[in-house]
Motif scaffolding. Structure first.
Motif, short mmCIF file in Angstrom:
data_model
loop_
_atom_site.label_atom_id
_atom_site.label_comp_id
_atom_site.label_asym_id
_atom_site.label_seq_id
_atom_site.Cartn_x
_atom_site.Cartn_y
_atom_site.Cartn_z
N ALA A 120 -30.81 -4.51 21.91
CA ALA A 120 -31.61 -4.87 20.31
C ALA A 120 -32.22 -6.03 20.60
O ALA A 120 -32.08 -7.15 21.37
CB ALA A 120 -30.22 -4.85 19.57
N HIS A 121 -33.06 -6.26 19.38
CA HIS A 121 -34.00 -7.71 19.51
C HIS A 121 -34.00 -8.02 18.19
O HIS A 121 -33.94 -7.25 17.15
CB HIS A 121 -35.13 -7.28 20.19
N GLY A 122 -33.99 -9.43 17.97
CA GLY A 122 -34.44 -9.92 16.51
C GLY A 122 -33.55 -9.64 15.62
O GLY A 122 -32.24 -9.95 15.80
N GLN A 123 -33.87 -9.37 14.44
CA GLN A 123 -32.98 -9.01 13.44
C GLN A 123 -32.09 -7.82 13.49
O GLN A 123 -31.14 -7.76 12.72
CB GLN A 123 -34.13 -9.04 12.22
N GLU A 124 -32.39 -7.18 14.66
CA GLU A 124 -31.47 -6.02 14.94
C GLU A 124 -30.24 -6.41 15.70
O GLU A 124 -29.16 -5.44 15.63
CB GLU A 124 -32.27 -4.89 15.62
N ARG A 125 -30.09 -7.73 15.97
CA ARG A 125 -28.99 -7.92 16.98
C ARG A 125 -27.92 -8.61 16.15
O ARG A 125 -27.86 -9.79 15.88
CB ARG A 125 -29.65 -8.91 17.99
N GLY A 126 -26.93 -7.67 15.82
CA GLY A 126 -25.62 -8.09 14.93
C GLY A 126 -26.21 -8.89 13.66
O GLY A 126 -25.44 -9.92 13.38
N ASN A 127 -26.88 -8.32 13.00
CA ASN A 127 -27.53 -9.11 11.64
C ASN A 127 -26.40 -8.91 10.55
O ASN A 127 -25.96 -7.70 10.13
CB ASN A 127 -28.81 -8.37 11.27
N SER A 128 -26.23 -10.12 9.76
CA SER A 128 -25.42 -10.07 8.58
C SER A 128 -25.64 -11.23 8.01
O SER A 128 -26.61 -12.10 8.23
CB SER A 128 -23.84 -9.89 8.77
#
Length: 259
Positions: A120-128
């Motif tokens: 995953a990259h950027g805002q897709e990487r463990g976003n909360s």
């Protein structure tokens, strides 16, 4: 085989070679990117208790399954939260949640765990995110190793103020936020006289230092600032982030005026 025959065969093969190279390249780009580093090992650590002598501590989640529905509702409703309970932690499901109890000025402690998502990259990487009043998001993201974090990285006042430095641990480790929030001030006519302010310690390191928040961040979805207390929001951004050990120490608006 003479030279003329070799030239003729080369002319026939060239388009086939080019086509093969094109499809091979397209196939390579369609493959998921592989992790360039070995997967980090999960690291367990005990939850951090409130400071000794702290009074009026409000515990919003201590690791009991009943606390999710008892202390949290889905944002914009009165429906009890149904986030996933998982071995003393909670994981997002069904939307953002807000605390039933509201606060004005406070010290908020929350612990979060980032999944390992090498493809995953950027805002897709463990976003909360964690948002005082449900209006001012402190970003939660796997930003480990980024040398110059920006306004979308972990520790940022999302979209407004980047963290002072990168204090992130690798994924699969428990991390802490200590958020000291000062609510906006209002006069008797409901006019804002002072902006909200926030100081954030991530893993014990200051990443926001008395930062002014002039207006709500994107997590507000158009909701306006208002006088009075507000809830704590935890964001569901579709990532398998985990939370635990959420407690709040309400703070007075000011100390004594006497010597």
């Amino acid at each position: 085989m003479n030279k003329a025959q070799l030239v003729r065969i080369g002319r026939l093969l060239s388009p086939l070679l080019l086509a093969g190279l094109f499809f091979a390249t397209m196939h390579a780009h369609s493959l998921p990117q592989q992790a360039s580093e070995p997967a980090p090992k999960p690291v367990e650590s005990p939850p951090v208790p409130p400071p000794p002598g702290a009074k009026n501590v409000v515990y919003l989640f201590t690791g009991k399954p009943n606390e999710i529905a008892e202390n949290w509702v889905y944002r914009g409703s009165h429906q009890p939260a149904q986030w996933i309970f998982d071995h003393g932690t909670m994981r997002p499901r069904g939307g953002d949640i807000i605390s039933k109890q509201t606060f004005t000025d406070f010290h908020l402690h929350v612990e979060f765990w980032e999944p390992y998502m090498p493809n995953a990259h950027g805002q897709e990487r463990g976003n909360s995110g964690v948002a005082p009043y449900g209006l001012y998001e402190i970003q939660v993201l796997d930003s480990y190793g980024i040398p110059d974090p920006g306004t979308g990285d972990c520790g940022a006042v999302y979209g407004q103020t980047a963290p002072l430095l990168n204090a992130c641990k690798p994924p699969l480790q428990w991390q802490t936020y200590d958020i000291i929030f000062r609510a906006p001030r209002w006069d008797a006519n409901g006019k804002k006289t002072e902006d909200a302010r926030v100081t954030v310690l991530q893993n014990g390191i200051v990443v926001q230092n008395n930062t002014i928040i002039p207006e709500p961040t994107g997590i507000a979805y158009g909701r306006k600032e208002h006088p009075g207390p507000g809830p704590i929001l935890l964001q569901d951004h579709g990532s398998p982030v985990r939370f635990r050990n959420v407690w709040v120490i309400p703070l007075p608006e000011h100390g004594a005026t006497h010597y």
